[in-house]
Design a protein around this motif. Structure first.
Motif, PDB file in Angstrom:
ATOM      1  N   UNK A   1      -7.175  -1.870  -3.702  1.00 22.54           N
ATOM      2  CA  UNK A   1      -8.066  -1.080  -4.540  1.00 22.54           C
ATOM      3  C   UNK A   1      -8.400   0.194  -3.777  1.00 22.54           C
ATOM      4  N   UNK A   2      -9.330   0.968  -4.269  1.00 23.73           N
ATOM      5  CA  UNK A   2      -9.679   2.183  -3.536  1.00 23.73           C
ATOM      6  C   UNK A   2     -11.183   2.326  -3.411  1.00 23.73           C
ATOM      7  N   UNK A   3     -11.561   3.108  -2.415  1.00 21.79           N
ATOM      8  CA  UNK A   3     -12.946   3.531  -2.195  1.00 21.79           C
ATOM      9  C   UNK A   3     -12.896   5.053  -2.240  1.00 21.79           C
ATOM     10  N   UNK A   4     -13.430   5.597  -3.306  1.00 16.76           N
ATOM     11  CA  UNK A   4     -13.297   7.022  -3.596  1.00 16.76           C
ATOM     12  C   UNK A   4     -11.806   7.357  -3.687  1.00 16.76           C
TER      13      UNK A   4
ATOM     14  N   UNK B   1      -3.028   6.283  -6.024  1.00 19.96           N
ATOM     15  CA  UNK B   1      -4.486   6.334  -6.018  1.00 19.96           C
ATOM     16  C   UNK B   1      -5.052   6.306  -7.444  1.00 19.96           C
ATOM     17  N   UNK B   2      -4.338   6.865  -8.388  1.00 14.14           N
ATOM     18  CA  UNK B   2      -4.816   6.902  -9.776  1.00 14.14           C
ATOM     19  C   UNK B   2      -4.628   5.592 -10.525  1.00 14.14           C
ATOM     20  N   UNK B   3      -3.819   4.680  -9.995  1.00 16.51           N
ATOM     21  CA  UNK B   3      -3.605   3.414 -10.681  1.00 16.51           C
ATOM     22  C   UNK B   3      -4.421   2.279 -10.073  1.00 16.51           C
ATOM     23  N   UNK B   4      -5.162   2.570  -9.006  1.00 23.87           N
ATOM     24  CA  UNK B   4      -6.015   1.555  -8.391  1.00 23.87           C
ATOM     25  C   UNK B   4      -7.451   1.728  -8.885  1.00 23.87           C
ATOM     26  N   UNK B   5      -8.222   0.663  -8.801  1.00 21.42           N
ATOM     27  CA  UNK B   5      -9.611   0.689  -9.247  1.00 21.42           C
ATOM     28  C   UNK B   5     -10.519   1.089  -8.096  1.00 21.42           C
TER      29      UNK B   5
ATOM     30  N   UNK C   1       0.835  -1.202   0.000  1.00 21.24           N
ATOM     31  CA  UNK C   1       0.000   0.000   0.000  1.00 21.24           C
ATOM     32  C   UNK C   1       0.870   1.252   0.000  1.00 21.24           C
ATOM     33  N   UNK C   2       2.083   1.136   0.536  1.00 17.74           N
ATOM     34  CA  UNK C   2       3.002   2.281   0.584  1.00 17.74           C
ATOM     35  C   UNK C   2       3.420   2.742  -0.803  1.00 17.74           C
ATOM     36  N   UNK C   3       3.439   1.815  -1.762  1.00 19.02           N
ATOM     37  CA  UNK C   3       3.851   2.151  -3.125  1.00 19.02           C
ATOM     38  C   UNK C   3       2.674   2.392  -4.060  1.00 19.02           C
ATOM     39  N   UNK C   4       1.457   2.273  -3.535  1.00 22.20           N
ATOM     40  CA  UNK C   4       0.262   2.377  -4.377  1.00 22.20           C
ATOM     41  C   UNK C   4      -0.028   3.820  -4.750  1.00 22.20           C
TER      42      UNK C   4
ATOM     43  N   UNK D   1      -9.565   6.817  -1.147  1.00 18.68           N
ATOM     44  CA  UNK D   1      -8.859   6.103  -0.081  1.00 18.68           C
ATOM     45  C   UNK D   1      -8.420   4.729  -0.595  1.00 18.68           C
ATOM     46  N   UNK D   2      -7.130   4.476  -0.529  1.00 22.82           N
ATOM     47  CA  UNK D   2      -6.601   3.175  -0.936  1.00 22.82           C
ATOM     48  C   UNK D   2      -6.820   2.175   0.189  1.00 22.82           C
ATOM     49  N   UNK D   3      -7.298   0.997  -0.179  1.00 21.52           N
ATOM     50  CA  UNK D   3      -7.615  -0.062   0.779  1.00 21.52           C
ATOM     51  C   UNK D   3      -6.730  -1.269   0.480  1.00 21.52           C
TER      52      UNK D   3
END
Length: 83
Positions: free
Chosen positions: A53-56, A19-23, A14-17, A58-60
């Motif tokens: 992935x993300x919710x709005x 937000x724009x590359x997650x669904x 998650x540290x390398x995630x 926020x990366x989860x």
């Protein structure tokens, strides 16, 4: 999706995630008339990474512990200690 691919996806940090590359899970639709296997397959195809992935905005990051507490039990324990 292969087991090896799922393991690779699970190991993403998650540290390398980005937000724009997650669904965004809000954009994933499940057809309730599909079979269980079809629902799972389509979800994984649409979400791309079921562990990250993300919710709005926020990366989860989702992890599972085989043989561990259920998510529901963990939440109950959390709220008992938080009060």
């Amino acid at each position: 999706m292969s087991i090896e691919k799922l393991i690779t996806l699970n190991n993403e940090s998650i540290d390398n995630a980005d937000v724009n590359s997650t669904t965004d899970i809000n954009n994933v639709r499940i057809n309730m008339n599909d079979t269980k296997n079809d629902k799972i397959s389509k979800f994984i195809d649409d979400i791309r990474n079921p562990y990250l992935y993300r919710v709005n905005d926020v990366i989860v990051k989702v992890n599972f512990n085989a043989g561990g507490k259920s998510f529901e039990d963990a939440l109950i324990d959390f709220y008992k200690t938080a009060v």
